[in-house]
Structure formats: C-alpha cells, structure tokens
Design an enzyme around this catalytic site. Structure first.
Site, PDB file in Angstrom:
ATOM      1  N   HIS A  95      43.621  -1.108  80.281  1.00 55.03           N
ATOM      2  CA  HIS A  95      42.224  -1.570  80.283  1.00 55.03           C
ATOM      3  C   HIS A  95      42.233  -3.077  80.539  1.00 55.03           C
ATOM      4  O   HIS A  95      42.665  -3.848  79.682  1.00 55.03           O
ATOM      5  CB  HIS A  95      41.544  -1.252  78.948  1.00 55.03           C
ATOM      6  CG  HIS A  95      41.416   0.224  78.687  1.00 55.03           C
ATOM      7  ND1 HIS A  95      40.398   0.989  79.211  1.00 55.03           N
ATOM      8  CD2 HIS A  95      42.195   1.077  77.980  1.00 55.03           C
ATOM      9  CE1 HIS A  95      40.540   2.253  78.823  1.00 55.03           C
ATOM     10  NE2 HIS A  95      41.630   2.334  78.072  1.00 55.03           N
ATOM     11  N   LEU A  96      41.770  -3.465  81.728  1.00 53.39           N
ATOM     12  CA  LEU A  96      41.773  -4.894  82.083  1.00 53.39           C
ATOM     13  C   LEU A  96      40.440  -5.557  81.767  1.00 53.39           C
ATOM     14  O   LEU A  96      40.319  -6.775  81.841  1.00 53.39           O
ATOM     15  CB  LEU A  96      42.133  -5.072  83.560  1.00 53.39           C
ATOM     16  CG  LEU A  96      43.583  -4.718  83.930  1.00 53.39           C
ATOM     17  CD1 LEU A  96      43.800  -4.873  85.438  1.00 53.39           C
ATOM     18  CD2 LEU A  96      44.580  -5.574  83.157  1.00 53.39           C
ATOM     19  N   ARG A  97      39.417  -4.731  81.429  1.00 50.64           N
ATOM     20  CA  ARG A  97      38.122  -5.225  80.912  1.00 50.64           C
ATOM     21  C   ARG A  97      37.262  -5.991  81.910  1.00 50.64           C
ATOM     22  O   ARG A  97      36.156  -6.375  81.578  1.00 50.64           O
ATOM     23  CB  ARG A  97      38.322  -6.103  79.668  1.00 50.64           C
ATOM     24  CG  ARG A  97      39.029  -5.402  78.522  1.00 50.64           C
ATOM     25  CD  ARG A  97      38.162  -4.345  77.881  1.00 50.64           C
ATOM     26  NE  ARG A  97      38.808  -3.755  76.710  1.00 50.64           N
ATOM     27  CZ  ARG A  97      38.890  -2.451  76.493  1.00 50.64           C
ATOM     28  NH1 ARG A  97      38.347  -1.593  77.354  1.00 50.64           N
ATOM     29  NH2 ARG A  97      39.465  -1.986  75.410  1.00 50.64           N
ATOM     30  N   ASP A 109      47.990   2.340  77.365  1.00 54.47           N
ATOM     31  CA  ASP A 109      46.607   2.315  76.863  1.00 54.47           C
ATOM     32  C   ASP A 109      46.286   0.934  76.289  1.00 54.47           C
ATOM     33  O   ASP A 109      45.595   0.793  75.279  1.00 54.47           O
ATOM     34  CB  ASP A 109      46.355   3.414  75.821  1.00 54.47           C
ATOM     35  CG  ASP A 109      44.853   3.652  75.600  1.00 54.47           C
ATOM     36  OD1 ASP A 109      44.029   3.024  76.289  1.00 54.47           O
ATOM     37  OD2 ASP A 109      44.513   4.465  74.709  1.00 54.47           O
ATOM     38  N   HIS A 130      40.669  -6.314  72.725  1.00 52.12           N
ATOM     39  CA  HIS A 130      39.345  -6.465  72.125  1.00 52.12           C
ATOM     40  C   HIS A 130      39.167  -7.871  71.583  1.00 52.12           C
ATOM     41  O   HIS A 130      40.094  -8.445  71.005  1.00 52.12           O
ATOM     42  CB  HIS A 130      39.132  -5.459  70.993  1.00 52.12           C
ATOM     43  CG  HIS A 130      38.911  -4.068  71.480  1.00 52.12           C
ATOM     44  ND1 HIS A 130      37.844  -3.711  72.273  1.00 52.12           N
ATOM     45  CD2 HIS A 130      39.631  -2.934  71.302  1.00 52.12           C
ATOM     46  CE1 HIS A 130      37.905  -2.427  72.557  1.00 52.12           C
ATOM     47  NE2 HIS A 130      38.994  -1.922  71.985  1.00 52.12           N
TER      48      HIS A 130
HETATM   49 ZN    ZN Z   1      41.510   7.299  76.246  1.00 49.30          ZN
END
Ligand code: ZN
Lengths: 320, 444
Positions: free
Chosen positions: B70-72, B315, B319
């Site tokens: 997740h690079l956001r 994953d 945050h």
């Molecule tokens: Zn997931």
C-alpha cells in the site's frame, strides 16, 4: 496495589482482599453523621465518561468527595470514538490539569489501558466496551461477603449476555481469584467463542443450575440483540433465561439474587424477584460507593503516593 | 522499467543463493558474466572506477517482488508516497512492488493506474506495478474497466479490491472469467463481511478475554473455498491475499491438488506474531486479517515451506500517527513491513530450516513475479543468478543482527510491530536492472 485498576484479571488475591477490607472500613464511615475523611484533600480526581452512566459516575464522584478530593467531571458527552478530540489529546489535557486519578468509562475495550500509557496519574477503569468493569466486580464480591460471610467456595451463577458483558468478565476473574466456583448460563450465541478456556462451567439450562447456586447474578440483556440474531424474541429469551418467581423459588433458601443494573424488569428479571428479600440490588448501589472509596484511597495512597513501596507494584501493562 | 542502460558493475566475492563466492559482472541490465571469486578483473570487464562492490560475506538473491504494497498515493500522502514507499522497498531488497488499488481516488481507471505507474518511474527506486480495482470504487457493485487498465501504459495484470472482499459470488465469478482475456489474476482479500462486522481481532481465547469482537477464521476460509471452486469451475487464475489461518492452508492445498490455478501469499507478520499481542491494546498490532494463534503460525510456515503458499507478500500498510495513536477500535488496521520482510523470513523460515536460500528466492522473488505476470522471470532460483538473468539483485548480510527502530525506517509511517526487536539479516545493496538503488544500506 497496582498503580492503576484496569482489570480484575491482574488483581492479586491479597490486593483484592485489601480492597474489600478497606471498603468495610469505608462503609462504617458512611454510617456516621459526618461522612467525610480528609485523606485525599488537595488531590484531583477526574471523571472522564465517554458513555453516559449517571449511576457509575455519581458513585465515583461521591466516593472521591467523601475522601475530600477535588472532583472534575470532564464532560465527554457527544464525543465518540471516531469524531472530535482524540483520547490521546484528552489525556494530555488531563495531564496538564494535574489529575492524580482518572476514572474512565469508554465504549472501546482497552481504552483505559491506552490512557494509562499517556498520563502520570492512576487510571481507574469504570467500564471499557465489552472488556471489564472491575469496580463492579469488587462491589459484587463485597456485597456477597457482607451477606454470606465469604466468597470462597461459593457457587456463583452468572446469567445472560456474557458475550457483551464487561461485568461478567470482571466477575469471572475476580470470583475465581477469591475461590468461588462460577457457572455461566446463556444461550450459546451470547457466550464468547473462546469461553472454553475460561475457569468456569458453562450451561445452557438455567433450571438445572439454580438449585445448586448460592448466588445468581443476572446480566442486562439489550433488546437490540434480537437484531443481531442472538435470540429470536424477547419473550423467548425471557422464558428460557429470565429469572421469574417460579425459578427463583428453586434456589436454596440462603441464595442471593444480584444485578449490576440498570435492569430490564420483565426481561431478564421479574419485578417480584428484583424486589424480594434475597435481592441485593439496592445494597449493591450503596456498596459501590464504599468500594470506590477504597479503590481511590488505595491507589492514591492516602498518605501520599510517594510512600508506595516499589515492591507493591507489578505487572507490565498496568504498571508503566 | 528503467529504460536507460546502466553502466557495468562488478560484484566481487558475492555468494549467489548463499553458495560459493563468485564474481558477477552486471552489464546491459543483465548478469553478463559469472566467475569464481577473483575471476573477473575490473580492467578487462570495462568497469568504471567506482563501480566495484566488494561483496565478501554478502549473499545474493534475485530482487524481491512484493505482490501487496500500500503506497497510499494518491490520497494519503501524509502516510506514504510512492517516493517514500519505494525507498523503503529498495532498502528492504525489493525491485518490484505491486501497488494496491485502495487509494483516493481508487485505482479503478486507466488514468489512476497510469498516474501511479509514472510516479514509480520518476521515483526510480524500484518498479511499481499498479494493481487495478476489481469493482468501481471498491464498492463491490460493478466491474471496473479491467480491460482498459490492462491495456494502459501500466499494463495491469493483478486486480484486487484489497481492503474489501469481492463478496458477491456472481461478481467474483464474472471477474475471474473476464480477466482471462488478458491473462489477469484476481487477488482476493478473503473476508466474508457479514461474519466480520465490527471485528477487531482474531476470534478465540484472546478476544473472549479482551472483550473484542472476533474475526473468525471461517470468515476467511469460507471465501477461499468458494473462490477456489469458482476458479476451478471457470478455469481462471485466483490469487489469495494474506492467508492467515491453518484452515486456509488446508483448503488451498486441496484446491491445488485438484489442479486448479490457485496461488497464495502470506505476510511476514502472520509468520511471526500472534493474537496474544492484542492484550497490550496497542493498535500497532491491529491488522486485517488479524494476527492469529501459534497453531496458525505453524501451519502458515509449513504451507510456505511445502509450496502450498507460493509467496511472501508484505501487505505494507503505512498509517499516520493519528490513525494509530488511539484506542484499539478507532485505529486503522495495518503494519509497515517492506524493510523487515527479509529479516522475518530469515528468522521464521531459514533459521528453523524450513526454507533454504533458493527457497527464499522462489517465495520472495520468482513466484510473486510469475503470479503478477512480470516479463522475463527466470525459470528457477539457480538461473536467476546465471548469465542472461535480469540484473535485479539483493545483496545482504545474513549474519548481521539489527534492532528495529521505527524512526530509522524510510516509510513516512512508523507503525512497525517489530519495534525494539532484534532481527537477523541486513540488506546492503539492491540492484534494479543493473543499477544500484541501494548501496551500503543507503538509498543511492
Ligand atoms: Zn487485504
């Protein structure tokens, strides 16, 4: 004692007994005409209630005032977990106010644990989500001991929505620590999935358990649980798990009926049972003040927190 | 996807797959020559002065490929950007990351996936392969334009609503069928939503005690079983994201035995950590799917060892502090993991003897590259170190021990569950198409 009271799971037996013995002294004070002790003069106790609970908040407020503490009711009304000021920012505010103890009620399990990591003062869990409500369990044990002389060896039956009940959790650990034998009675849907690992017996049949119970604790069951398919109807719940007069008649003569309140009369408990001589429901409220006085007294170390002996402290989570 | 041809580099006395020391010459974006240690002289090989790496004591593996990052960006640049996330990736030994689609706006159009792809190219720390959303807005209602994303410059092959499950059985069937036209794969976040309403942590002994709503294993397993049956029925490729339970491993093993085209990944944190950590109520341990039990951890390790689980995927889920410095229920789920993945794999798989270095190459590089449809994937670990292989390499010291300091990580976010832990294995250099993206443990 621990620095904080977050849970009964990490409360040692001698500490629990110390709270009960101290509460006994506090109760004697309450019988006097001048009910105040100067013990916590100059100390500040903050009531931080994110959930409405007038009874618990009032009980803590009265307890703190009887010990001459300054009480701040920090209104978190309208706050929710997801909006407004964060719990951490609130904690920093309380820290700036110099709170010696924070009594917190919060909808999220574990919120008092988090708070304990952010403030210097003692944290008292006044109910967190579906986790624990330790002072309720202490006042329940205090009530049992006053009525029956001891908790050790008693057969205590806890009936109702165990899954969502912080009262049930705190009672399970504390009663176990004090040597009682606990049986949980509920429809299988209202027992937690991991209950097999708890130090309790489990039954789905209230009628089978009542004749062998010294104490029955009825838990509140919210009507909305029907919407989650936990049980079909109020009527069916009440028939299978409610304590009506006929069922109460099968209890041994000395057995107590308890309820943490607020109760739903006609749902989990019939009015004639709630108002009967074996019911402790009104006493529980009075005892709540004595127990909370004892807790605040012991945590804030009446004679000054600095005199707490280091070896009185233990526990990684509860004791920073 | 680097287009400029890198200048030659000589790696001296490096140990490919942990084997005998060798000299590797990287030129033209490939491994140009392999000889025993001391066998290649820089002068004869035409290597410029500074481009010699004394790799004595370092092991080499093919550059890692992360199927689940997740690079956001776009949307939550306060938590991570393509630039910061791919720095972390390179420092963790990765040469390719698949960027998940749950950005804002969602990567559900050719325009957004191309934007992410371009950001990756301009950052240059590793190849960024965008994942396309399966459904518009991740809403689980209508298929996104999967074909347009596949034929875009980003050449999307992996589609996922990750964060959400494609829970509608018919929609999932259609998605599986539709992507066959361009050899796509649906990567499913397996979570039956009705069984996880309000869920906070693994359902079991710990959740019962801690008073938190449980996320039952069956919510994952039921979806995996259903999807495997669907994939078998329509002959499509299914990839199962972040497998977390022992039961899931069994179901995937069964589906593979049927000959169905099912692949699976496991995260480093599910290989190491258990739900007991929730007792701290510190949301740094909150993740979806949640940390499970020690029995699950053992089954996941065994499944990764025997190939039932094809790949390790991080994953990586950064945050911002305000999304973690809260009570547990209010916190967002997820952990950063790009810079700790190799170390956790060494600790959980290599040191206990469950996986050799060729196995690590397979699970962290080659298998995810194949699942993700990357071009030019070496046929096996051995050939990934041979002449002609793409010069995507990770050089690391397997003996080094390091203490995880959140402030020392390259991610913009600090939510690592390994804070303070001492982990084995430290990346020294990463080469992407023959060009160093990391040297001396630092971004070039
Ligand atoms: Zn997931």
């Amino acid at each position: 004692m621990n620095r904080h009271l977050l849970s009964t799971a990490d409360l040692r037996r001698d500490d629990a007994l110390l709270v009960l013995d101290t509460a006994e002294q506090m109760a004697r004070l309450s019988d006097r005409s001048v009910k105040k002790l100067p013990t916590l003069r100059g100390r500040t106790v903050v009531n931080l209630f994110f959930e409405d609970s007038t009874r618990t908040r009032t009980s803590f407020e009265l307890a703190a005032k009887r010990l001459s503490a300054d009480v701040i009711n920090f209104s978190a009304k309208g706050s929710s977990v997801s909006k407004g000021e964060s719990l951490k920012d609130t904690a920093l505010t309380l820290e700036a106010m110099g709170a010696d103890a924070v009594v917190i009620r919060h909808a999220a399990s574990g919120a008092p644990h988090r708070l304990a990591g952010w403030v210097r003062g003692s944290v008292v869990n006044a109910g967190d989500g579906t986790h624990e409500h330790p002072t309720q369990a202490l006042l329940d044990a205090f009530t049992i001991r006053r009525r029956l002389g001891t908790v050790e060896g008693l057969r205590v039956t806890i009936v109702g929505d165990v899954l969502h009940s912080r009262v049930a959790r705190s009672n399970v650990w504390l009663l176990r620590t004090l040597g009682a034998h606990v049986t949980l009675v509920a429809p299988p849907t209202l027992l937690p999935h991991g209950v097999a690992d708890w130090p309790v017996a489990v039954s789905y049949d209230l009628d089978a358990v009542l004749p062998g119970s010294d104490v029955v604790m009825m838990l509140r069951v919210q009507r909305e649980r029907m919407l989650g398919a936990f049980f079909p109807t109020e009527r069916e719940y009440s028939r299978r798990y409610g304590l009506d007069a006929d069922r109460a008649a099968t209890l041994p003569g000395h057995a107590l009926v308890m309820h943490p309140g607020p109760m739903v009369r006609g749902m989990e408990i019939a009015s004639e049972v709630a108002d009967s001589a074996r019911s402790t429901i009104v006493e529980q409220v009075a005892n709540g003040v004595s127990v909370r006085m004892a807790v605040l007294y012991l945590l804030l170390g009446g004679a000054g927190a600095d005199e707490r002996k280091p070896d009185d402290q233990y526990g990684e989570v509860a004791d920073r | 996807m680097t287009t400029t041809v890198a200048a030659p580099w000589l790696l001296r006395a490096v140990r490919p797959l942990g084997g005998e020391p060798a000299d590797l010459l990287l030129a033209g974006g490939r491994v140009a020559e392999v000889a025993r240690a001391g066998g290649i002289a820089p002068t004869t090989a035409g290597v410029a002065g500074g481009n010699v790496l004394d790799a004595d004591g370092l092991f080499a593996l093919p550059g890692f490929v992360d199927l689940h990052t997740h690079l956001r960006e776009p949307g939550r640049e306060d938590a991570e950007t393509v630039e910061s996330g791919t720095r972390a990736a390179a420092l963790g030994g990765y040469t390719t990351v698949f960027a998940m689609a749950n950005t804002n706006p969602v990567a559900d159009t050719a325009g957004v996936v191309e934007q992410v792809w371009r950001l990756g190219r301009s950052a240059g720390h590793c190849d960024v392969r965008p994942v396309g959303a399966v459904t518009v807005g991740l809403a689980g209602q209508r298929l996104a334009e999967l074909g347009a994303m596949a034929t875009s410059a980003a050449a999307v092959r992996v589609f996922s609503d990750d964060g959400h499950c494609v829970s509608d059985a018919l929609l999932m069937r259609r998605a599986l069928e539709y992507v066959k036209a361009f050899d796509g794969v649906i990567a499913q976040h397996a979570e039956e939503p009705r069984l996880t309403e309000g869920a906070q942590m693994n359902e079991g002994s710990c959740s019962a005690r801690l008073g938190m709503t449980g996320w039952p294993a069956v919510a994952e397993e039921a979806i995996i079983a259903r999807d495997a049956l669907l994939a078998g029925h329509v002959g499509s490729r299914l990839h199962v994201c972040h497998v977390s339970t022992a039961g899931s491993v069994e179901i995937i093993r069964w589906a593979k035995a049927k000959g169905w085209r099912v692949s699976a990944e496991v995260t480093p944190h599910h290989l190491l950590l258990t739900d007991e950590l929730a007792a701290t109520y510190d949301p740094v341990y909150k993740v979806n799917p949640p940390l499970r039990t020690a029995e699950d951890v053992a089954a996941l390790r065994a499944g990764l060892a025997d190939g039932t689980i094809d790949a390790v995927a991080t994953d990586h889920a950064p945050h911002a502090p305000q999304d973690k410095d809260t009570e547990w229920a209010a916190a967002r789920p997820g952990m950063v993991g790009l810079q700790t993945a190799l170390s956790v794999v060494i600790q959980t798989m290599v040191e206990p003897g469950l996986l050799d270095w060729a196995g690590v190459a397979e699970r962290m590089s080659l298998a995810p590259a194949r699942i993700g449809g990357l071009p030019d994937v070496p046929v096996d670990a051995r050939s990934s170190m041979g002449v002609g292989a793409p010069a995507n390499l990770t050089l690391f010291d397997p003996e080094a021990r390091w203490v995880v300091d959140p402030a020392g990580l390259a991610s913009r976010s600090r939510n690592t569950p390994y804070r303070g832990m001492t982990l084995p294995g430290q990346v020294h250099a990463t080469f992407l198409a023959g060009r160093p993206t990391v040297l001396d443990g630092k971004i070039r």
